[in-house]
Design a protein around this motif. Sequence first.
Motif, PDB file in Angstrom:
ATOM      1  N   HIS A 118       0.829  -1.083   0.011  1.00 19.59           N
ATOM      2  CA  HIS A 118      -0.268   0.116  -0.105  1.00 19.59           C
ATOM      3  C   HIS A 118       0.906   1.191  -0.048  1.00 19.59           C
ATOM      4  CE1 HIS A 118      -3.845   2.029   0.473  1.00 19.59           C
ATOM      5  NE2 HIS A 118      -3.248   2.857   1.501  1.00 19.59           N
ATOM      6  N   ALA A 119       0.495   2.352  -0.647  1.00 16.45           N
ATOM      7  CA  ALA A 119       1.124   3.541  -0.957  1.00 16.45           C
ATOM      8  C   ALA A 119       0.096   4.822  -0.804  1.00 16.45           C
ATOM      9  CB  ALA A 119       2.139   3.550  -1.898  1.00 16.45           C
ATOM     10  N   ILE A 120       0.380   5.821  -0.108  1.00 17.63           N
ATOM     11  CA  ILE A 120      -0.081   6.970  -0.271  1.00 17.63           C
ATOM     12  C   ILE A 120       0.742   8.311  -0.533  1.00 17.63           C
ATOM     13  CG2 ILE A 120      -1.937   6.037   1.254  1.00 17.63           C
ATOM     14  CD1 ILE A 120      -0.860   7.746   3.516  1.00 17.63           C
TER      15      ILE A 120
ATOM     16  N   LEU B 144      -0.839  -0.585   8.433  1.00 15.67           N
ATOM     17  CA  LEU B 144       0.468  -0.065   8.750  1.00 15.67           C
ATOM     18  C   LEU B 144       0.993   1.435   8.136  1.00 15.67           C
ATOM     19  CD1 LEU B 144       3.066  -3.111   8.279  1.00 15.67           C
ATOM     20  CD2 LEU B 144       1.913  -2.224  10.293  1.00 15.67           C
ATOM     21  N   VAL B 145       0.436   1.578   6.863  1.00 16.79           N
ATOM     22  CA  VAL B 145       0.590   3.007   6.440  1.00 16.79           C
ATOM     23  C   VAL B 145      -0.304   3.960   7.176  1.00 16.79           C
ATOM     24  CG1 VAL B 145      -0.062   4.506   4.292  1.00 16.79           C
ATOM     25  CG2 VAL B 145       1.344   2.090   3.977  1.00 16.79           C
ATOM     26  N   ALA B 146      -1.518   3.439   7.730  1.00 17.10           N
ATOM     27  CA  ALA B 146      -2.367   4.443   8.329  1.00 17.10           C
ATOM     28  C   ALA B 146      -1.811   4.652   9.974  1.00 17.10           C
ATOM     29  CB  ALA B 146      -3.813   3.722   8.322  1.00 17.10           C
ATOM     30  N   HIS B 147      -0.901   3.469  10.342  1.00 14.73           N
ATOM     31  CA  HIS B 147      -0.467   3.841  11.618  1.00 14.73           C
ATOM     32  C   HIS B 147       0.631   4.925  11.645  1.00 14.73           C
ATOM     33  CE1 HIS B 147       1.057   2.543  15.589  1.00 14.73           C
ATOM     34  NE2 HIS B 147       2.065   2.808  14.882  1.00 14.73           N
ATOM     35  N   ALA B 148       1.557   4.810  10.497  1.00 16.90           N
ATOM     36  CA  ALA B 148       2.509   5.544  10.340  1.00 16.90           C
ATOM     37  C   ALA B 148       2.056   7.195  10.071  1.00 16.90           C
ATOM     38  CB  ALA B 148       3.445   5.137   9.056  1.00 16.90           C
TER      39      ALA B 148
END
Length: 440
Positions: free
Chosen positions: A146-148, A396-400
Amino acid sequence: MGGVMEEEVVRRFLRRFLEKFPAPLGSEDPLPLNPLSRKVSLDELRGESLDLGLRLLNTRDAPSTLNAAMCHAALAELLKADLSPFHLPQEAEQQQGEEQEVVLLQSEPVQRLFLNKLREVGVAWHQNLPSPLPVGPSRFLMCSAHAIRNTRRKMEDRHVTLPDFNTLTGLKDGVERGYYAVFDGHGGVDAAIYAATHLHVNLSQQEGLQSDPATAFKTAFTRTDDMLRGKAKRERLRSGSTGVAVLLQGEWLHVAWLGDSQSMLVRRGQDITLMDPHKPEREDEKQRVEDLGGCIIFMGCWRVNGTYAVSRAIGDFDQKPYVSGDADCSSTRLHGDEDYILLACDGFFDVVRPAEVPALVLGVLREQGECPGALEGAGCEEVSEGVLGERVAQELVAHAKAAGSSDNITVMVVFLRPPAQLLLQDQSNTAVATEGSAQE
């Protein structure tokens, strides 16, 4: 029975593919997807054609192995063709340079030919299925990615997942391989796109890939950097990219990197360090830059010559050799009890410590595992979209992001054991611990 089902999967996909691609593209027909470049060198043709083919086929819900096999077959046919009609005249600036002549091709017409070759492969295989069938499960069970863009103005990260590395690149030495990479661009996205397109192709062409994978990996990084230098000079590009790439080769895990994107291994719930990221403040990196006559300056963060916040990268040619293009590589033998590999850019690792990762991943698996039937890969809404573990990278992305990262964030988790097995192991460990506490 399995073979019959696999045949039906291939036939069904090829039928749908040809329904959407009923006739060859004419010379004036637009391409269904834009190629990466307007001009492409012969060295760049492989990577750019494979990229275009995979982007097209990945929208068709075909097995990844079939996509890779079709792209490889189409590229092989393209490279047999006479490409001279697509050659561009040598530019005056290039003629005056000292570098050897670079043959450039018009990208759009040559990629139109490639897509027609891809269609020809589909027609031929629909009429007569290849043997063995290019489908089937890889031992690299699942990759959650996943990437944002996050709060940044542009998305400059790129990532690559190639569980079918051998099939795509045509390697047939009997050693199973999977390739995964994360590239974090700066000063533009060109360098990250370039590395994501060409590094794996350059790696596959190294003669010592099986016998000396570390050298092969380092050479592939150098080759990619050199190729980008030529393109940057021709097209006046200015950008750079860190990169971390993983090659699963047989029983070995090889990691190569430039800059501060990172990879880590988790074995039975414990984080294992695979690498030391290249940062300007790292003592040996600081010494290397100073020995070359450069300096490391603190300007909000440590920077090479007051410019880039990384000490090694693909591109950044205005600061070479201070910003080095020489990759490092480490190798780790796998014993079968490894859980997963995580790759991420600094947008993740700047706010999440590696030691935190195992608990975070287990937390996501536990949440999904609460759904009825989750361990069988089906159940309530969260799991019905895919198998257990698919949403790990997204969480994990949301957590970061919640932890304060404002940078682009890319996370990739390559599971080496089924996520359901990790969850069952966690539940067993919890039960043992609870029983022990009760006895005390």
